[in-house]
Design a protein around this motif. Structure first.
Motif, PDB file in Angstrom:
ATOM      1  N   ARG A 282      -7.280 -15.750   3.401  1.00 44.08           N
ATOM      2  CA  ARG A 282      -7.002 -14.340   3.669  1.00 44.08           C
ATOM      3  C   ARG A 282      -7.397 -13.862   5.057  1.00 44.08           C
ATOM      4  O   ARG A 282      -7.161 -12.709   5.392  1.00 44.08           O
ATOM      5  N   LEU A 283      -8.034 -14.726   5.838  1.00 46.26           N
ATOM      6  CA  LEU A 283      -8.518 -14.305   7.146  1.00 46.26           C
ATOM      7  C   LEU A 283      -8.720 -15.512   8.024  1.00 46.26           C
ATOM      8  O   LEU A 283      -8.567 -16.643   7.581  1.00 46.26           O
ATOM      9  N   THR A 284      -9.065 -15.255   9.256  1.00 50.28           N
ATOM     10  CA  THR A 284      -9.423 -16.330  10.174  1.00 50.28           C
ATOM     11  C   THR A 284     -10.822 -16.034  10.704  1.00 50.28           C
ATOM     12  O   THR A 284     -11.209 -14.867  10.827  1.00 50.28           O
ATOM     13  N   GLY A 285     -11.595 -17.058  10.959  1.00 48.60           N
ATOM     14  CA  GLY A 285     -12.987 -16.890  11.360  1.00 48.60           C
ATOM     15  C   GLY A 285     -13.160 -16.131  12.650  1.00 48.60           C
ATOM     16  O   GLY A 285     -14.098 -15.353  12.817  1.00 48.60           O
ATOM     17  N   ALA A 286     -12.251 -16.343  13.589  1.00 54.95           N
ATOM     18  CA  ALA A 286     -12.270 -15.622  14.863  1.00 54.95           C
ATOM     19  C   ALA A 286     -10.866 -15.629  15.446  1.00 54.95           C
ATOM     20  O   ALA A 286     -10.086 -16.555  15.203  1.00 54.95           O
ATOM     21  N   VAL A 287     -10.589 -14.603  16.216  1.00 59.75           N
ATOM     22  CA  VAL A 287      -9.312 -14.498  16.909  1.00 59.75           C
ATOM     23  C   VAL A 287      -9.613 -14.318  18.392  1.00 59.75           C
ATOM     24  O   VAL A 287     -10.431 -13.482  18.773  1.00 59.75           O
ATOM     25  N   VAL A 288      -8.931 -15.118  19.213  1.00 56.67           N
ATOM     26  CA  VAL A 288      -9.075 -15.020  20.664  1.00 56.67           C
ATOM     27  C   VAL A 288      -7.795 -14.409  21.217  1.00 56.67           C
ATOM     28  O   VAL A 288      -6.693 -14.899  20.941  1.00 56.67           O
TER      29      VAL A 288
END
Length: 116
Positions: A11-17
């Protein structure tokens, strides 16, 4: 600009750059049996790993939001925070009490960091 997603989950990603900024998802402990100090230390270890994967470090954190399930855990959380924090690179920080998704979680931390 390119968007890079690190450590995607269901449902999500740990971090987005994006651009020169890293946006951390809310990080929670891998071991919900730990006390608030232990959970915080575990989360900060995860944050260090995500920031390293993104190409930055905790010294470049711009802001951090900390969610505690019980404000009585503030001193314990701060012990782990103070042991981890670079005193020359303190981010802006907010700490609030909130009901977390898993009742065993005592701490959740999210933040925003700059890339070098």
């Amino acid at each position: 600009m390119t968007i890079t997603r690190l450590q995607p989950e269901d449902r999500l990603t740990g971090a987005v750059v994006h651009g020169h900024t890293v946006y951390l998802a809310g990080q929670v402990t891998d071991d919900p049996n730990l006390d608030a100090e232990g959970q915080t230390a575990d989360i900060l270890r995860q944050i260090d790993a995500l920031l390293a994967e993104a190409g930055t470090s905790s010294a470049r954190l711009l802001s951090v939001q900390i969610f505690l399930s019980d404000m009585n855990d503030m001193a314990a959380m701060n012990r782990a925070w103070d042991a981890w924090l670079d005193p020359t690179a303190k981010p802006a920080r907010a700490t609030v009490e909130a009901r977390l998704a898993d009742p065993r979680w005592k701490v959740e931390i999210t933040g925003i960091a700059a890339l070098p």
